[in-house]
Design an enzyme around this catalytic site. Structure first.
Site, PDB file in Angstrom:
ATOM      1  CG  ASP A  24      -1.692   1.272   1.429  1.00 45.50           C
ATOM      2  OD1 ASP A  24      -1.622   2.159   0.555  1.00 45.50           O
ATOM      3  OD2 ASP A  24      -2.390   1.380   2.464  1.00 45.50           O
ATOM      4  CE  LYS A  87      -1.847   6.862  -3.437  1.00 50.79           C
ATOM      5  NZ  LYS A  87      -2.372   5.953  -2.394  1.00 50.79           N
ATOM      6  CD  GLU A 187      -5.219   3.480  -2.414  1.00 55.36           C
ATOM      7  OE1 GLU A 187      -6.112   4.222  -1.956  1.00 55.36           O
ATOM      8  OE2 GLU A 187      -4.088   3.897  -2.735  1.00 55.36           O
ATOM      9  CG  ASP A 211      -9.127   5.049   1.985  1.00 53.88           C
ATOM     10  OD1 ASP A 211      -8.699   5.606   3.018  1.00 53.88           O
ATOM     11  OD2 ASP A 211      -8.380   4.490   1.161  1.00 53.88           O
TER      12      ASP A 211
HETATM   13  P1  ADP Z   1      -3.021   7.464   3.884  1.00 53.00           P
HETATM   14  O1  ADP Z   1      -3.920   6.425   3.331  1.00 53.00           O
HETATM   15  O2  ADP Z   1      -3.400   8.857   3.473  1.00 53.00           O
HETATM   16  O3  ADP Z   1      -1.586   7.175   3.661  1.00 53.00           O
HETATM   17  P2  ADP Z   1      -3.611   6.504   6.618  1.00 53.00           P
HETATM   18  O4  ADP Z   1      -4.704   5.604   6.239  1.00 53.00           O
HETATM   19  O5  ADP Z   1      -2.391   5.891   7.158  1.00 53.00           O
HETATM   20  O6  ADP Z   1      -3.230   7.526   5.481  1.00 53.00           O
HETATM   21  O7  ADP Z   1      -4.210   7.555   7.690  1.00 53.00           O
HETATM   22  C1  ADP Z   1      -3.440   8.510   8.308  1.00 53.00           C
HETATM   23  C2  ADP Z   1      -4.330   9.347   9.182  1.00 53.00           C
HETATM   24  O8  ADP Z   1      -4.929   8.535  10.184  1.00 53.00           O
HETATM   25  C3  ADP Z   1      -3.603  10.482   9.887  1.00 53.00           C
HETATM   26  O9  ADP Z   1      -4.346  11.675   9.794  1.00 53.00           O
HETATM   27  C4  ADP Z   1      -3.576   9.976  11.352  1.00 53.00           C
HETATM   28  O10 ADP Z   1      -3.555  11.050  12.274  1.00 53.00           O
HETATM   29  C5  ADP Z   1      -4.878   9.213  11.426  1.00 53.00           C
HETATM   30  N1  ADP Z   1      -4.914   8.265  12.544  1.00 53.00           N
HETATM   31  C6  ADP Z   1      -4.014   7.298  12.817  1.00 53.00           C
HETATM   32  N2  ADP Z   1      -4.350   6.647  13.948  1.00 53.00           N
HETATM   33  C7  ADP Z   1      -5.498   7.220  14.400  1.00 53.00           C
HETATM   34  C8  ADP Z   1      -6.345   6.999  15.550  1.00 53.00           C
HETATM   35  N3  ADP Z   1      -6.054   6.071  16.445  1.00 53.00           N
HETATM   36  N4  ADP Z   1      -7.438   7.791  15.679  1.00 53.00           N
HETATM   37  C9  ADP Z   1      -7.729   8.741  14.777  1.00 53.00           C
HETATM   38  N5  ADP Z   1      -6.962   9.001  13.697  1.00 53.00           N
HETATM   39  C10 ADP Z   1      -5.863   8.252  13.516  1.00 53.00           C
HETATM   40 MG    MG Z   2      -4.598   4.856   2.252  1.00 52.08          MG
END
Ligand code: ADP
Ligand code: MG
Length: 614
Positions: A24, A87, A187, A211
């Protein structure tokens, strides 16, 4: 026979693993997963803690690359040498990113507005493809440590809304990282696979995948029939995500302490504290923290009030996605939560209540895409024999048109089975035969692509040029066999051929062809523009001659002379190789003759009406 390779870094002999990995490659975080004893598993770093690798790349003063958590720590101290959100730049030109480049802390280069963007770090320039490949190399290292073997095969996920250029850029990043990218997977499809959707061929389902990541949001409606995934619709906002929750908290705190600006490092600290508060409120009701002597607190009720309007925007997008898919809420069999921000309880609550069912969140929402990619990878490795594979066209397919140009009918990476068609006509009066030459490749001129075959549509009844309606259809069946059909619609004359060899190209040849097309993109574009200008000029010259012959009596001697002069000027330009000169002469001739043509037309109509009784 097991393959053995030598690790160039350590000089050690390493086993070659035949595991296909799932990746991913996220905007905020990336991760790698593989199938371990029949279960997908996201791989942790050497500290044994995090599966997530922040998608951040730092270049130190010696241009050494650091990726992930350590790079994230340098975001505050070295913003101009620390790259995030690559990205967002994949497959984009400078014009495409013009309106959000100010949000990025690093420098984006405008070499040529039409070309793909580059990022400047110190004295060096990097493409988003190169930067993404650094993240991929980090993930490759990670899994190779875990398996103590070399890994070369991967599946990489991309958002459902990624276009062909963005997908290709992702594939190229993989190649650059030493990975053979067996497939680019959507995705939402991967997330569904992680929950086992689509693995039972007899079960048809409609699934909503929601998502919410760090800075992007999308919702997709998928229909799964007989193991084939189809994206019915996708909606979202590429600037909406968990970062907005953080910002809302920061604003709230700043209002409370009555300090709007503060210095930069205080701002950063406040933002980090806000993210910590947000995360802790995902499993407790109260947060307390301090920066220096100032203490900050937040409870669930207040937090929910702050983010409710943000989440409402995502719910509106869900409604739009449903509408576009032509679905009712009751048509949705499952709702799947993806992205770190869906850990926030209010998100889950509002999504579940909108869809009228509890959304799936058993799997870690920030791992679920990688886990699904690992499932797909395992299928491709041939370990799940009873699952149907759907494939994509590896290169674009099209036919040769005037001037040796490639006219793409089915673009690269189209899902198969596929069907597409386009209408053509003849270029010469009374033309009886039309040769259809089928090509495969990404270059603008067919001579640079690979010829798959050709056939002749014969027996077209004599008609003036431009009158016959010839429909050319490309049909690729589930086995990848291409059938090309040509039909003259006015007479019903039809011919077709079957072409089997479209997968005859090896991975290396394919890589080479792509590389060539990247290398030559600019000269190709110029060649195409020149050819197009010449073709148009020749057509205009023909009609200008006809026009002067037929309307001698209507035009004044001066008008005749001027038209001749402009025609001559265009004739001279066409013999040369300067497309701007041709276009300029074309423009002058067109502008001058336009009002004359109107006058002639009115005159001719009036003549034709004379003596006719109504
Ligand atoms: P992406 O798909 O954009 O790479 P992610 O799916 O990894 O991102 O999501 C990242 C986001 O999730 C960030 O804004 C982070 O602060 C939030 N996040 C991570 N853990 C938690 C949590 N326990 N509660 C709320 N938000 C969270
Ligand atoms: Mg993602």
């Amino acid at each position: 026979m097991a393959k053995i390779s030598i690790d160039l870094k350590s000089g050690k002999v390493k086993k070659q693993s035949n595991v296909v990995i799932g990746i991913d490659l996220g905007t905020t975080n990336s991760l790698v997963a593989y199938m371990k004893e029949g279960e997908p598993l996201a791989v942790k770093g050497s500290d044994g803690k995090n599966t997530l690798v922040p998608s951040i790349i730092h270049f130190n003063e010696k241009d050494r690359v650091i990726v992930g958590k350590s790079a994230k720590e340098r975001l505050v101290s070295h913003p101009e040498r620390t790259i995030y959100s690559v990205k967002r730049l994949m497959g984009k030109s400078f014009n495409d990113v013009e309106n959000f480049k100010s949000h990025l802390g690093y420098e984006i280069i405008n070499e040529d507005e039409e070309k793909l963007v580059k990022i400047k770090v110190g004295h060096r320039f990097y493409t988003p493809i190169e930067l993404s490949s650094e993240i991929l190399k980090e993930l490759k290292d990670r899994i190779e440590q875990e398996l103590d073997a070399i890994v070369t095969k991967a599946v990489i996920t991309v958002p459902a809304y990624f276009n062909d250029t963005q997908r290709q850029a992702t594939r190229d990043a993989g190649k650059l990282a030493g990975l053979d990218v067996l497939r680019i997977v959507n995705e939402p499809t991967a997330a569904s696979l992680a929950y086992g959707v689509g693995l039972d061929e007899d079960k048809d389902e409609t699934v909503a995948v929601y998502d919410l990541g760090g800075g992007t949001f999308d919702v997709s409606i998928l229909e799964i029939r007989g193991g084939i995934f189809e994206v019915l619709s996708t909606h979202g906002d590429t600037f909406l995500g968990g970062d907005d929750f953080d910002r809302a908290i920061v604003d709230h705190w700043q209002n409370r302490i009555g300090e709007k600006d503060g210095d930069k490092s205080f701002q950063q600290e406040l933002r980090l504290l806000a993210e910590t508060a947000k995360k802790s409120l995902s499993n407790q009701k109260e947060f307390k923290g301090t920066i220096g002597n100032t203490s900050f607190s937040l409870n669930t009720a207040k937090f929910n009030g702050l983010i409710q309007p943000i989440i409402q925007r995502t719910i509106d997008a869900c409604q739009k996605a449903l509408n576009d898919a032509g679905c009712k809420i009751t048509d949705i069999d499952k709702v799947i939560l993806v992205g770190g921000s869906t850990r926030t309880p209010l998100v889950k609550e509002m999504v579940s209540s909108f869809f009228g069912q509890t959304a799936f969140d058993k799997l870690n929402p920030d791992e679920v895409v990688a886990l699904g990619a690992a499932v797909q990878a395992d299928v491709l490795a041939g370990n799940q024999k009873d699952v149907l594979l759907l494939d994509v066209t590896p290169l674009s397919l099209g036919i040769e048109t005037m001037g040796g140009l490639m006219d793409v009918i089915i673009p690269r990476n189209s899902k198969i089975p596929a069907k597409a068609g386009r209408n053509y006509t003849t270029s010469v009066d009374g033309q009886k035969n039309l040769k259809v030459s089928v090509f495969q490749g990404e270059r603008d001129l067919v001579k640079d692509n690979r010829k798959l075959g050709e056939f002749i549509l014969s027996g077209i009844p004599p008609m003036p040029a431009g009158i016959p309606k010839i429909a050319i259809h490309f049909i690729i069946d589930a086995d990848g066999i291409l059938k090309v059909k040509a039909l003259e619609e006015r007479s019903g004359v039809e011919t077709s051929v079957e072409i089997r060899s479209q997968y005859g190209v090896s991975e290396e040849e394919m890589a080479l062809m792509l590389l060539e097309s990247l290398k030559n993109a600019e000269s190709d574009m110029k060649a195409r523009a020149l050819l197009e200008a010449k073709i148009e000029a020749k057509n205009v010259l023909l009609s200008a001659d006809k026009f002067m012959k037929n309307n001698k009596s209507i035009l004044s001697p001066e008008e005749m002379q001027q038209t001749q002069l402009l025609t001559l000027q265009l004739k001279v330009a066409v013999e040369g190789t300067d497309k701007d000169l041709i276009n300029d002469a074309l423009h002058q001739l067109n502008t001058y003759t336009h009002p004359l043509a109107h006058r002639a037309m009115d005159h001719n109509i009036a003549n034709a009406m004379k003596g006719k009784k109504l």
